[in-house]
Design a protein around this motif. Structure first.
Motif, PDB file in Angstrom:
ATOM      1  N   ALA A  77     -21.820   1.033 -27.719  1.00  0.00           N
ATOM      2  CA  ALA A  77     -22.333   2.095 -28.564  1.00  0.00           C
ATOM      3  C   ALA A  77     -22.994   1.231 -29.828  1.00  0.00           C
ATOM      4  CB  ALA A  77     -21.447   3.182 -29.069  1.00  0.00           C
ATOM      5  N   ALA A  78     -22.461   0.085 -29.913  1.00  0.00           N
ATOM      6  CA  ALA A  78     -22.978  -0.912 -30.791  1.00  0.00           C
ATOM      7  C   ALA A  78     -22.863  -0.313 -32.350  1.00  0.00           C
ATOM      8  CB  ALA A  78     -24.414  -1.395 -30.788  1.00  0.00           C
ATOM      9  N   GLY A  79     -21.773   0.398 -32.596  1.00  0.00           N
ATOM     10  CA  GLY A  79     -21.434   0.761 -33.973  1.00  0.00           C
ATOM     11  C   GLY A  79     -22.230   2.146 -34.171  1.00  0.00           C
ATOM     12  N   GLN A  80     -22.904   2.790 -33.538  1.00  0.00           N
ATOM     13  CA  GLN A  80     -23.310   4.263 -33.562  1.00  0.00           C
ATOM     14  C   GLN A  80     -22.084   5.181 -33.542  1.00  0.00           C
ATOM     15  OE1 GLN A  80     -27.282   5.408 -31.758  1.00  0.00           O
ATOM     16  NE2 GLN A  80     -26.970   3.322 -30.511  1.00  0.00           N
ATOM     17  N   TYR A  81     -22.612   6.325 -33.905  1.00  0.00           N
ATOM     18  CA  TYR A  81     -21.505   7.415 -34.261  1.00  0.00           C
ATOM     19  C   TYR A  81     -21.386   8.290 -33.021  1.00  0.00           C
ATOM     20  CZ  TYR A  81     -21.503   6.101 -38.856  1.00  0.00           C
ATOM     21  OH  TYR A  81     -21.393   5.403 -40.062  1.00  0.00           O
ATOM     22  N   LEU A  82     -20.226   8.520 -32.481  1.00  0.00           N
ATOM     23  CA  LEU A  82     -20.037   9.173 -31.285  1.00  0.00           C
ATOM     24  C   LEU A  82     -19.273  10.620 -31.613  1.00  0.00           C
ATOM     25  CD1 LEU A  82     -20.201   9.202 -28.227  1.00  0.00           C
ATOM     26  CD2 LEU A  82     -17.863   8.577 -28.027  1.00  0.00           C
ATOM     27  N   ALA A  83     -20.020  11.639 -31.311  1.00  0.00           N
ATOM     28  CA  ALA A  83     -19.522  12.953 -31.667  1.00  0.00           C
ATOM     29  C   ALA A  83     -19.626  13.937 -30.486  1.00  0.00           C
ATOM     30  CB  ALA A  83     -20.402  13.515 -32.650  1.00  0.00           C
ATOM     31  N   PRO A  84     -18.706  14.909 -30.388  1.00  0.00           N
ATOM     32  CA  PRO A  84     -18.628  15.932 -29.473  1.00  0.00           C
ATOM     33  C   PRO A  84     -20.178  16.702 -29.359  1.00  0.00           C
ATOM     34  CG  PRO A  84     -16.988  16.507 -30.972  1.00  0.00           C
ATOM     35  CD  PRO A  84     -18.008  15.532 -31.633  1.00  0.00           C
TER      36      PRO A  84
END
Length: 599
Positions: free
Chosen positions: A76-83
């Motif tokens: 993900a390289a620091g991106q934001y993971l959300a539902p």
């Protein structure tokens, strides 16, 4: 509630998920180095990994031990993971697209599930039309969860629809796999007056252990709202004032804050959060409607989350309002709405929490969209012929059809005043001069003749009225998208153009059109029940843009005017409406004469 919207039920996957989390079995997918938007605790957790198996989440944390030779690893390289995002209240028909094309448009924006209320098609084609939409939806990755239309017609006795649905039919649908509850209970007068019909419909839903969704548009937030909630209604999207939304949440009702293509309520209702120190667990963001141009140019729930942030709601709270809060509203949070072990692997990757650009979307652990492009092919679906031939007008429409006889040289008439970007209307009065014994439109006063034709059963019924607020100087417009009965609605400055507009839609099987001086300026053909087309969002957007240009050409500058127009016949919204049976006072729920001195 057993969720049939996950690839693998939890009871079937639980042994595997436990083994993956324990390191005894490799995961199918591991997403690494993500900043997790933890909607369970309202925090950002840095450098988190998520392991997925059987379409569900096995582990959140350090997943090094879950990686095997066949495991797909995504950095993900620091991106934001959300539902994945959930829309708690949407009428897909308002997009003017089939469910398949709607899914293709919204999934790349992070929408993984919708709670759809197809009461538009149900009013035209009955439950058979709803089944068509479910068949269409079944070919898509989108989790299209049905809330069965509750009010067909919306307010019994005030309009003629193509179908009617009662408690027995409602009870039948509660056994359908796609059904998770009841669509918006618009008949709040029936609920408040203890109508057997309204309460039997609610009762059939509650007996099945499913959710009753609401529609309470009254400004009264005391005994009436209490009575409505006490009947079993769990949520409502009709708050247009801050105090409406706040009162609902204080009474344990989920306040669905709406920001659609036409109804821009968020600026006002967001104040219930930004100006009060309250727990936001009962706040949900919904679209209610979304037309193709909005979906293409702005997005879907990602756009609404951005709008919430613009109004001062922090990004994590706004994301909660399209994920865990929505899932909890429908009592489906054991499967949906959070990134947690055991939950469906419905995930979105977002580049930052300001612009909220969705870069990847997984549904049940499968990469479904990337960088705004849908990756999954869908098999075709064709609506049956009976669904594409729904125009049944009981007369030949000519300019004489639109005549309104005058009793004297001047008449005072009731006028429906529409409000741009709002669902409400106001009752006004206007003095009109007769011409050759008939009442005509008066563009100088912005008062336009309006007629609603019954189009389902060849009855020949039609209601006459006048409307103000569109600013049309010359021309006419017509639509079969006319909530909720979806009869043929025509508005114009002169009878010739009104007849042309009406006949244009009869010939193309329904839709929306604008004409001027005997020329058709723009038409959006909607042959599926007079409500939808199976063209792509891009094709539909081009047609809608041409129609919007036509509206401007004839003098209207309001946003999404055809959506505002479509509410003119909706007799469950205050104050004054027009159906095929006549003018309805929607505060007293009675028919009223067009002329104020008539009885």
């Amino acid at each position: 509630m057993i969720n049939t919207f996950c690839r693998t039920p939890l009871w079937e996957a639980s042994r595997t998920l436990s083994a993956v989390a324990g390191g005894f079995q490799p995961a199918d997918l591991v997403i690494t180095h993500a900043n997790l938007v933890n909607v369970c605790t309202h925090e950002i957790m840095e450098d988190i990994s998520v392991a997925v198996s059987c379409g569900r989440i096995a582990l959140v944390g350090n997943a090094d031990h879950c990686v095997g030779e066949a495991t797909e690893v995504v950095d993900a390289a620091g991106q934001y993971l959300a539902p994945g995002f959930l829309d708690g209240h949407i009428h897909v028909e308002s997009s003017m697209m089939s469910v398949g094309e709607y899914a293709r448009a919204v999934i790349p924006h992070g929408t993984v599930g919708i709670y759809m209320d197809p009461h538009e098609i149900c009013n035209v084609l009955g439950l058979d039309g709803v089944k068509c939409m479910l068949e269409d939806a079944s070919r898509t990755p989108l989790k299209a969860m049905l809330t069965t239309p509750s009010c067909v017609p919306a307010v019994p006795g005030f309009e003629d629809t193509g179908s009617s649905i009662g408690p027995e039919q409602i009870a039948e649908t509660m056994n359908w796999k796609a059904c998770v509850g009841l669509g918006e209970m618009m008949n709040f007068p029936g609920v408040l007056s203890s109508s057997d019909h309204a309460h039997d419909i609610i009762g059939a839903t509650l007996k099945a252990g499913k959710i009753v969704t609401g529609h309470y548009s009254l400004p009264e937030t005391g005994k009436g709202l209490n009575a409505y909630i006490a009947s079993g209604v769990r949520c409502c999207h009709e708050s247009t004032r801050m105090e409406d939304a706040l009162a609902k949440m204080r009474l344990g009702m989920y306040a669905m804050l709406r920001e659609g293509s036409a109804w821009h309520d968020l600026k006002e209702v967001a104040r219930c959060i930004t100006e009060h120190q309250i727990d936001t667990r009962f706040a949900v963001l919904v679209s209610d409607d979304a037309h193709p141009h909005t979906l293409l140019s702005q997005g879907h729930l990602d756009h609404i989350v951005r709008r919430a942030a613009e109004e001062g709601i922090d990004a994590i709270t706004a994301i909660q309002m399209v994920t865990i809060n929505c899932a909890q509203c429908f009592q489906m949070d054991h499967d949906l709405g959070s990134v947690a072990p055991g939950k469906c692997a419905d995930l979105v990757l977002i580049d930052n929490l300001t612009d909220l650009n969705v870069t990847k979307v997984w549904i049940d652990g499968e990469l479904t969209a990337e960088n705004g492009v849908m990756l999954k092919d869908m098999p075709p679906y064709a609506y049956p012929d009976w669904a594409t031939h729904s125009m049944h007008i009981g007369e030949t429409i000519t300019k004489d059809t639109f005549r309104i006889p005058a009793d004297k040289s001047e008449e005072t008439v009731r006028v429906i005043e529409v409000i741009p970007a709002k669902v409400g209307s106001l009752e006004r009065h206007a003095v009109l001069r007769s011409s050759k014994g008939f009442l005509e439109s008066d563009p100088a006063q912005d008062v336009l003749k309006t007629v609603v034709f019954e189009r389902h059963h060849n009855t020949g019924k039609k209601g006459f009225g006048f409307v103000r607020g569109f600013g049309i100087t010359c021309g006419a417009m017509a639509s079969t998208v006319a909530h909720d009965a979806h009869n043929l609605l025509v508005i114009g400055t002169n009878d010739d153009d009104m007849a042309l507009a009406a006949n244009t839609l009869i010939q193309c099987g329904g839709g929306m059109t604008a004409v001027q001086n005997g020329k058709v300026l723009g038409t959006v053909a909607l042959p599926i029940a007079g409500l939808m087309n199976d063209l792509s969002a891009e094709e539909m957007s081009r047609m809608v843009e041409k129609l919007e240009n036509a509206w401007r050409q004839i003098g209207c500058s309001m946003p999404s005017p055809f959506m505002t127009m479509a509410l003119i016949p909706l007799a469950c919204l205050p104050e004054l409406r027009l159906t095929d049976r006549g003018l309805v006072d929607c505060t007293a729920f009675r028919f009223v004469p067009l002329k104020t001195d008539s009885k």
